[in-house]
Write a protein that holds these residues in place. Structure first.
Motif: not given
Lengths: 222, 213
Positions: B102, B104-106, B108
């Motif tokens: 979550h 890495d994808y978004l 952060g």
């Protein structure tokens, strides 16, 4: 965007191994199907050597179908797409990454087994390199086209059979070119034509399938 | 930076059924909106529409940043977090793997990930597979992305319901910190939130409105 893409790719490849053993199931199916061929056709090596390329490609296409149903279904049910759409990647890129992960996790492993299977059935050892190249190209197009079928059947119960019906007609060209390529090699005919068509079909799938899959995902999610 | 979310006269449909109509809302930085209404009235559909997942049947949703209107931007991609009922946790993966994904994808950072884990007291859960978690623990894991990736608009769908009393109090602190930092929150609730919020009550449309739709 690169970081997000890699994170998604890494997650999906990891999941293909832990998600009830998708690749192991596909490999088991592939090998079992190949083991049944001598049992059904009889052990004459001349007959087997003649049908080996065609049947190998047919089995490769069928084995590639197996884990397609889970390609988007699980994440759709879990609500993962709410997070995926909250990132910077468009649905088309998400579709491409998930299909590539499916290819790396399943198709590529089947492709690596293809030369071995063909040789066991009686194809000459010299054909191994060419059959590997052809199977790698073919399995890439199988995964990408499979993504279109999986996204179109998203949300429908019993999607597996629907995916097979949607996808198999589009698996026909790579099967023809792939099996034809091996026949041409074995009979000493030029191979560039079949190899070129197989490569062109894979590139065609690489260019168009993510767009179609993205559109189908968008319509399923809205 | 002040941000304002303007919802003008929207109507929402699910299939052919008109859920709500004539909904108006203006929320600026620091506002908390508590969204109430009977089961099935359209609270989730309204939140998903605000996020931009589905276009409204009628009306418009606009985002205004420092008096300039942002046209054509995707609210969910850049400005908001949407937390629905589904926690998006794959049962075969560990909590730390899911949180890292979550994050890495978004977009952060590792630092923000560590801070979110500490703030939501997730340390003890990290090496568990998510299928082992209780409903409240799953919700806390999914709440971590609010803290990992700072975004001004939080669209929350009954996030407090599965939490125990201590973690509800913690989450209320986190919400208040978000609001005092200039955030906007639209939260579907059944129990009132223990701080000042503006109420937005959704009701079923009248027969006349259904006829006009």
């Amino acid at each position: 965007m690169l970081k997000a893409s890699l994170a998604l790719l890494k997650r999906d490849i990891g999941l293909s191994w832990s998600r009830g053993g998708g690749p192991i199931l596909a490999v088991g199916f592939y090998l079992t199907l190949m083991a049944m061929i001598p049992l059904s056709l009889g052990p004459e090596t001349q007959v087997l050597a003649r049908v080996a390329p065609g049947l190998t490609w047919l089995s490769l296409a069928l084995a590639s179908l197996l884990s397609l149903e889970r390609l988007f279904e699980r994440d759709y049910e879990d609500g993962l797409f709410d997070i995926l759409r909250g990132g910077k990647l468009p649905l088309e890129a998400i579709a491409l990454i998930k299909c590539l992960a499916q290819w790396i996790g399943t198709g590529l492993i089947l492709a690596l087994l293809t030369p071995m299977v063909m040789i066991i059935l009686g194809a000459p050892v010299e054909a191994a390199g060419l059959s590997l190249v052809a199977a790698v190209l073919g399995s890439l197009s199988f995964a990408l086209i499979g993504g279109v079928g999986a996204s179109l059947s998203l949300g429908s119960r019993k999607g597996g059979v629907l995916i097979a019906l949607l996808v198999l007609p589009f698996y026909v060209p790579p099967v023809i070119f792939g099996a034809g390529l091996m026949q041409a090699y074995l009979t000493g005919a030029p191979i560039t034509q079949a190899l070129g068509l197989l490569g062109a079909y894979s590139l065609f799938a690489l260019a168009l399938c993510p767009i179609a899959t993205g559109a189908a995902l968008r319509s399923a999610l809205n | 930076m002040t941000l304002s979310l303007n919802v003008q006269d929207i109507a929402l449909k699910k299939g052919h059924k008109l859920l709500v109509s004539n909904v108006n809302l203006t929320a600026t930085s620091g506002d908390a909106i508590s969204l109430t209404g009977a089961n099935g009235v359209g609270k989730t559909t309204f939140l998903r529409c605000l996020a931009g997942f589905t276009p409204p049947h009628r009306g418009s949703i606009q985002l205004v940043e420092n008096d300039s209107q942002l046209d054509g931007v995707s609210i969910i991609e850049n400005y908001s977090h949407y937390l629905g009922h589904a926690e998006a946790l794959n049962p075969a993966r560990r909590v730390d793997q899911e949180l890292q994904f979550h994050c890495d994808y978004l977009g952060g950072t590792d630092l923000s990930l560590r801070e979110a884990i500490a703030r939501l007291r997730l340390g003890a859960l990290l090496d568990l597979e998510t299928r082992m978690l209780s409903a409240g623990q799953r919700k806390r894991v999914s709440l971590a992305r609010l803290l990992m990736v700072p975004r001004p608009i939080w669209l929350l769908d009954e996030v407090l319901s599965p939490l125990d009393i201590a973690h509800r109090a913690l989450m209320v602190d986190i919400m208040q910190a978000h609001l005092s930092g200039g955030g906007i929150m639209v939260c579907a609730v059944h129990d009132p939130l223990p701080f000042d919020t503006r109420a937005l009550h959704l009701t079923r449309p009248s027969l006349e409105e259904i006829g006009n739709a």
